[in-house]
Design a protein around this motif. Sequence first.
Motif, PDB file in Angstrom:
ATOM      1  N   MET A  25       4.297  55.555  54.881  1.00  0.00           N
ATOM      2  CA  MET A  25       3.761  56.913  54.902  1.00  0.00           C
ATOM      3  C   MET A  25       2.459  56.897  55.685  1.00  0.00           C
ATOM      4  O   MET A  25       1.772  55.869  55.787  1.00  0.00           O
ATOM      5  N   LEU A  26       2.135  58.034  56.294  1.00  0.00           N
ATOM      6  CA  LEU A  26       0.877  58.142  57.011  1.00  0.00           C
ATOM      7  C   LEU A  26      -0.273  58.130  56.010  1.00  0.00           C
ATOM      8  O   LEU A  26      -0.262  58.852  55.014  1.00  0.00           O
ATOM      9  N   ALA A  27      -1.271  57.273  56.273  1.00  0.00           N
ATOM     10  CA  ALA A  27      -2.397  57.148  55.350  1.00  0.00           C
ATOM     11  C   ALA A  27      -3.304  58.369  55.455  1.00  0.00           C
ATOM     12  O   ALA A  27      -3.623  58.821  56.562  1.00  0.00           O
ATOM     13  N   PRO A  28      -3.715  58.928  54.320  1.00  0.00           N
ATOM     14  CA  PRO A  28      -4.671  60.053  54.357  1.00  0.00           C
ATOM     15  C   PRO A  28      -5.990  59.605  55.001  1.00  0.00           C
ATOM     16  O   PRO A  28      -6.382  58.447  54.904  1.00  0.00           O
ATOM     17  N   TYR A  29      -6.669  60.542  55.631  1.00  0.00           N
ATOM     18  CA  TYR A  29      -7.928  60.203  56.306  1.00  0.00           C
ATOM     19  C   TYR A  29      -9.003  59.776  55.319  1.00  0.00           C
ATOM     20  O   TYR A  29      -9.863  58.960  55.637  1.00  0.00           O
ATOM     21  N   ASP A  30      -8.928  60.303  54.096  1.00  0.00           N
ATOM     22  CA  ASP A  30      -9.947  60.000  53.092  1.00  0.00           C
ATOM     23  C   ASP A  30      -9.426  59.000  52.056  1.00  0.00           C
ATOM     24  O   ASP A  30      -9.867  59.004  50.908  1.00  0.00           O
ATOM     25  N   THR A  39      -8.966  56.017  49.682  1.00  0.00           N
ATOM     26  CA  THR A  39      -9.810  54.979  49.079  1.00  0.00           C
ATOM     27  C   THR A  39      -9.010  54.052  48.178  1.00  0.00           C
ATOM     28  O   THR A  39      -9.343  52.886  48.032  1.00  0.00           O
ATOM     29  N   ASP A  40      -7.949  54.568  47.578  1.00  0.00           N
ATOM     30  CA  ASP A  40      -7.112  53.789  46.664  1.00  0.00           C
ATOM     31  C   ASP A  40      -5.671  53.880  47.127  1.00  0.00           C
ATOM     32  O   ASP A  40      -5.034  54.930  47.010  1.00  0.00           O
ATOM     33  N   MET A  41      -5.127  52.779  47.655  1.00  0.00           N
ATOM     34  CA  MET A  41      -3.777  52.819  48.212  1.00  0.00           C
ATOM     35  C   MET A  41      -2.729  53.041  47.129  1.00  0.00           C
ATOM     36  O   MET A  41      -1.759  53.779  47.339  1.00  0.00           O
ATOM     37  N   GLU A  42      -2.916  52.415  45.962  1.00  0.00           N
ATOM     38  CA  GLU A  42      -1.949  52.604  44.878  1.00  0.00           C
ATOM     39  C   GLU A  42      -1.925  54.054  44.434  1.00  0.00           C
ATOM     40  O   GLU A  42      -0.866  54.620  44.154  1.00  0.00           O
ATOM     41  N   GLY A  43      -3.094  54.666  44.383  1.00  0.00           N
ATOM     42  CA  GLY A  43      -3.152  56.075  44.019  1.00  0.00           C
ATOM     43  C   GLY A  43      -2.465  56.960  45.037  1.00  0.00           C
ATOM     44  O   GLY A  43      -1.826  57.962  44.684  1.00  0.00           O
ATOM     45  N   VAL A  44      -2.574  56.579  46.305  1.00  0.00           N
ATOM     46  CA  VAL A  44      -1.919  57.350  47.371  1.00  0.00           C
ATOM     47  C   VAL A  44      -0.406  57.321  47.191  1.00  0.00           C
ATOM     48  O   VAL A  44       0.275  58.343  47.335  1.00  0.00           O
ATOM     49  N   TRP A  45       0.140  56.137  46.873  1.00  0.00           N
ATOM     50  CA  TRP A  45       1.589  56.028  46.662  1.00  0.00           C
ATOM     51  C   TRP A  45       2.038  56.867  45.475  1.00  0.00           C
ATOM     52  O   TRP A  45       3.096  57.511  45.515  1.00  0.00           O
ATOM     53  N   LYS A  46       1.240  56.864  44.419  1.00  0.00           N
ATOM     54  CA  LYS A  46       1.627  57.628  43.218  1.00  0.00           C
ATOM     55  C   LYS A  46       1.601  59.131  43.467  1.00  0.00           C
ATOM     56  O   LYS A  46       2.411  59.880  42.918  1.00  0.00           O
ATOM     57  N   GLU A  47       0.673  59.565  44.293  1.00  0.00           N
ATOM     58  CA  GLU A  47       0.520  61.008  44.537  1.00  0.00           C
ATOM     59  C   GLU A  47       1.318  61.496  45.742  1.00  0.00           C
ATOM     60  O   GLU A  47       1.305  62.703  46.051  1.00  0.00           O
ATOM     61  N   ALA A  48       2.012  60.580  46.430  1.00  0.00           N
ATOM     62  CA  ALA A  48       2.735  60.981  47.648  1.00  0.00           C
ATOM     63  C   ALA A  48       3.910  61.905  47.322  1.00  0.00           C
ATOM     64  O   ALA A  48       4.619  61.718  46.321  1.00  0.00           O
TER      65      ALA A  48
END
Length: 230
Positions: free
Chosen positions: A93-98, A100-109
């Motif tokens: 997935m494209l990483a958000p510009y802001d 800070t927490d990669m695991e959190g990004v996966w959970k909220e994707a």
Amino acid sequence: MARTEQVLVLEPQHELKFRGPFTDVVTATLKLTNPTERNVCFKVKTTAPRRYCVRPNSGVIDPGASVIVSVMLQPFKYDPNEKSKHKFMVQSMLAPYDMTDMEGVWKEAKPEELMDSKLRCAFEMPLENDKTNEHSLLPKSSSASLDDGEVKKIMEECKRLQMEVQRLREENKQIRDDDGLRKRKVTSMAASHSSTMATSSMRDEGLSTRVLALCVLFFVIGVILGKLAL
């Protein structure tokens, strides 16, 4: 809703090949390239997590960069009649510009933000001719390249060196013993010299005392004779 098409470039694209024998760990490599201008998060998943070790199994790929993923197959008893049903999935997935927490990004994707590619696994055993060629290309070990004469020379040299070491140890011990004996002699001579000096001093003191006594005696006799003369 259809998922977004995978932005990462996979090499290989569809199949991971593991070449036996499988009595030891066999490693296949997967190259992930990010051709976009955004950071891309990735995960590598498998249907047989107990059979494989994946390093790295997740991370972030910078724009224009690549990551080499090592997929290590654990040893097992190979059956040529059994086809592998193991599969891998590369999720990204494209990483958000802001971020800070990669695991959190996966959970909220959101599902529509996720991209994935699937690869199957294939097990191959080398043919007999391939085995022969591989063995012929391997460098001979140092022990196999030595003839009996060279081995004998090496053994004799080892024995000679061992004897030399033993001789040096004995010489070192003898030097230490001689040094101790010399120190004891010096100590003994010093003690004897001190004793002699003390005896000589006592003799000198005794002689001085006798001379003094004689002088006093002569003085007393002189005084008595002087009185008698008067």
